[in-house]
Scaffold this active site. Structure first.
Site, PDB file in Angstrom:
ATOM      1  N   SER A   1      29.469  24.517  44.344  1.00 33.19           N
ATOM      2  CA  SER A   1      29.359  25.882  44.843  1.00 33.19           C
ATOM      3  C   SER A   1      28.178  26.518  44.127  1.00 33.19           C
ATOM      4  O   SER A   1      27.819  26.087  43.019  1.00 33.19           O
ATOM      5  CB  SER A   1      30.639  26.662  44.519  1.00 33.19           C
ATOM      6  OG  SER A   1      30.438  28.052  44.682  1.00 33.19           O
TER       7      SER A   1
ATOM      8  N   TYR B   1      38.000  28.608  39.050  1.00 30.86           N
ATOM      9  CA  TYR B   1      37.239  28.016  40.154  1.00 30.86           C
ATOM     10  C   TYR B   1      35.809  27.709  39.698  1.00 30.86           C
ATOM     11  O   TYR B   1      35.294  26.617  39.935  1.00 30.86           O
ATOM     12  CB  TYR B   1      37.230  28.988  41.343  1.00 30.86           C
ATOM     13  CG  TYR B   1      36.502  28.467  42.561  1.00 30.86           C
ATOM     14  CD1 TYR B   1      37.089  27.514  43.387  1.00 30.86           C
ATOM     15  CD2 TYR B   1      35.222  28.915  42.891  1.00 30.86           C
ATOM     16  CE1 TYR B   1      36.421  27.028  44.504  1.00 30.86           C
ATOM     17  CE2 TYR B   1      34.549  28.441  44.010  1.00 30.86           C
ATOM     18  CZ  TYR B   1      35.153  27.497  44.816  1.00 30.86           C
ATOM     19  OH  TYR B   1      34.499  27.013  45.920  1.00 30.86           O
TER      20      TYR B   1
HETATM   21  N1  LIG Z   1      34.348  28.699  51.858  1.00 31.55           N
HETATM   22  C1  LIG Z   1      33.464  28.999  50.948  1.00 31.55           C
HETATM   23  O1  LIG Z   1      32.985  30.149  50.879  1.00 31.55           O
HETATM   24  C2  LIG Z   1      32.956  27.952  49.991  1.00 31.55           C
HETATM   25  C3  LIG Z   1      31.848  28.248  49.184  1.00 31.55           C
HETATM   26  C4  LIG Z   1      31.393  27.285  48.268  1.00 31.55           C
HETATM   27  C5  LIG Z   1      32.029  26.060  48.165  1.00 31.55           C
HETATM   28  N2  LIG Z   1      33.110  25.797  48.973  1.00 31.55           N
HETATM   29  C6  LIG Z   1      33.784  24.493  48.801  1.00 31.55           C
HETATM   30  O2  LIG Z   1      33.796  23.797  50.030  1.00 31.55           O
HETATM   31  C7  LIG Z   1      34.918  22.924  50.083  1.00 31.55           C
HETATM   32  C8  LIG Z   1      35.655  23.105  51.402  1.00 31.55           C
HETATM   33  O3  LIG Z   1      36.149  24.437  51.422  1.00 31.55           O
HETATM   34  P1  LIG Z   1      36.627  25.208  52.745  1.00 31.55           P
HETATM   35  O4  LIG Z   1      36.045  26.558  52.644  1.00 31.55           O
HETATM   36  O5  LIG Z   1      36.410  24.383  53.943  1.00 31.55           O
HETATM   37  O6  LIG Z   1      38.192  25.349  52.381  1.00 31.55           O
HETATM   38  P2  LIG Z   1      39.488  25.201  53.294  1.00 31.55           P
HETATM   39  O7  LIG Z   1      40.557  25.889  52.506  1.00 31.55           O
HETATM   40  O8  LIG Z   1      39.225  25.611  54.684  1.00 31.55           O
HETATM   41  O9  LIG Z   1      39.747  23.619  53.286  1.00 31.55           O
HETATM   42  C9  LIG Z   1      40.146  22.922  52.124  1.00 31.55           C
HETATM   43  C10 LIG Z   1      40.904  21.687  52.551  1.00 31.55           C
HETATM   44  O10 LIG Z   1      41.335  20.992  51.367  1.00 31.55           O
HETATM   45  C11 LIG Z   1      42.655  20.537  51.593  1.00 31.55           C
HETATM   46  N3  LIG Z   1      43.413  20.402  50.363  1.00 31.55           N
HETATM   47  C12 LIG Z   1      43.738  21.401  49.488  1.00 31.55           C
HETATM   48  N4  LIG Z   1      44.575  20.936  48.556  1.00 31.55           N
HETATM   49  C13 LIG Z   1      44.768  19.618  48.831  1.00 31.55           C
HETATM   50  C14 LIG Z   1      45.552  18.603  48.218  1.00 31.55           C
HETATM   51  N5  LIG Z   1      46.305  18.848  47.133  1.00 31.55           N
HETATM   52  N6  LIG Z   1      45.530  17.370  48.747  1.00 31.55           N
HETATM   53  C15 LIG Z   1      44.783  17.105  49.854  1.00 31.55           C
HETATM   54  N7  LIG Z   1      44.028  18.021  50.478  1.00 31.55           N
HETATM   55  C16 LIG Z   1      44.034  19.276  49.973  1.00 31.55           C
HETATM   56  C17 LIG Z   1      43.298  21.631  52.448  1.00 31.55           C
HETATM   57  O11 LIG Z   1      44.458  21.147  53.121  1.00 31.55           O
HETATM   58  C18 LIG Z   1      42.165  22.024  53.368  1.00 31.55           C
HETATM   59  O12 LIG Z   1      42.191  21.315  54.588  1.00 31.55           O
HETATM   60  C19 LIG Z   1      35.764  23.254  48.849  1.00 31.55           C
HETATM   61  O13 LIG Z   1      35.531  22.288  47.846  1.00 31.55           O
HETATM   62  C20 LIG Z   1      35.243  24.606  48.422  1.00 31.55           C
HETATM   63  O14 LIG Z   1      35.440  24.852  47.041  1.00 31.55           O
HETATM   64  C21 LIG Z   1      33.589  26.701  49.875  1.00 31.55           C
END
Ligand SMILES: NC(=O)c1ccc[n+]([C@@H]2O[C@H](COP(=O)([O-])OP(=O)(O)OC[C@H]3O[C@@H](n4cnc5c(N)ncnc54)[C@H](O)[C@@H]3O)[C@@H](O)[C@H]2O)c1
Length: 243
Positions: free
Chosen positions: A130, A143
């Site tokens: 991130s 986080y």
């Molecule tokens: N959305 C943002 O603004 C943002 C910004 C920077 C980085 N990210 C990173 O991008 C990645 C994807 O995020 P997103 O926004 O698509 O989130 P999201 O919450 O939409 O998806 C996360 C997925 O991870 C799965 N997950 C969570 N816990 C789990 C577990 N114990 N076992 C198996 N699967 C599990 C969930 O079921 C979900 O499908 C993450 O690593 C997040 O930190 C997101």
């Protein structure tokens, strides 16, 4: 079709970025194994349900993907969770959950995938860090530290395994319009659509990222176009610095 004949394992494949990524990988010709708590709605070729907090599940995923598709070429450590609030509000459970999913799972998956990739002549790993993993943001210490660990892991592995033809890189997004972002607004009693409209105005390019904006960068890093990129932390932020 930049990924014709390649096979990819994607964690968090049913989430916001995950779903967009599976579609983009398939559009480029790759076969995809989806790992998630409930991957049933995924369009992936193979679905492996499980909890990344289970070490045995993590450990086995790369080999299961290889067995299912013949070879593992790409691993995307995309699954993640965000526990919010100052350290004084954080519980031991918040800490354990954050580290288990955001740090331990990528550690186990990289450790299991690298020998398989080395054996077959190389591969690409893309981790989801991130922009907060590079420039700490406010009021999310668990986080932020977990994403900094992912950034550091990426730089270490990018150096250590380049000689095996394995490229390890990370994408560092700022805000992306996914359930992770929207649930944060809901928890704070805000309307997610209105809050995202407000957020859009804070980004120099005029809007926060859509999942496809990030998925395209992941595909690029996984493809041969990025053949000389190892250990990079690629910030994808529409021009918005961490405030
Ligand atoms: N959305 C943002 O603004 C943002 C910004 C920077 C980085 N990210 C990173 O991008 C990645 C994807 O995020 P997103 O926004 O698509 O989130 P999201 O919450 O939409 O998806 C996360 C997925 O991870 C799965 N997950 C969570 N816990 C789990 C577990 N114990 N076992 C198996 N699967 C599990 C969930 O079921 C979900 O499908 C993450 O690593 C997040 O930190 C997101």
């Amino acid at each position: 079709m930049r990924l014709e004949g390649r096979n990819a394992l994607v964690t968090g494949a049913a989430g916001g970025i995950g779903q967009a990524l599976v579609a983009r990988l398939q559009a480029e010709g790759a076969k995809v194994v989806a790992a998630d708590l409930d991957p049933s709605a995924s369009t992936a070729d193979v679905k492996l349900a499980g909890d990344l907090r289970d070490p045995a599940y993590c450990e086995a995923l790369p080999k299961q993907a290889e067995d299912a598709l013949g070879q593992l070429d790409i691993l995307v450590n995309n699954a993640g969770v965000m526990r919010r609030g100052a350290i004084t509000e954080a519980t031991d459970e918040d800490f354990a959950l954050t580290m288990a999913i955001n740090v331990e799972a990528p550690f186990r998956l990289c450790r299991a995938a690298i020998p398989l990739m080395a054996e077959s002549g190389g591969g690409a790993i893309v981790n989801l860090s991130s922009c907060w993993g590079v420039h700490p943001g406010p009021a999310h210490p668990l986080y932020v530290m977990s994403k900094a660990a992912v950034a550091s892991l990426t730089q270490c592995l990018g150096r250590d395994h380049a000689h095996q033809g394995i490229r390890v890189n990370a994408v560092c997004p700022n805000e992306v319009d996914t359930p992770m972002l929207r649930t944060g607004f809901t928890l704070r009693g805000l309307n997610p659509d209105t809050a995202i409209d407000d957020l859009n105005r804070t980004v120099p390019i005029g809007r926060i990222a859509q999942p496809e904006d990030i998925a395209d960068v992941i595909v690029y890093l996984a493809s041969d176009e990025a053949r000389y990129i190892c250990g990079a932390l690629l910030e994808v932020n529409g021009g918005k610095p961490v405030g």
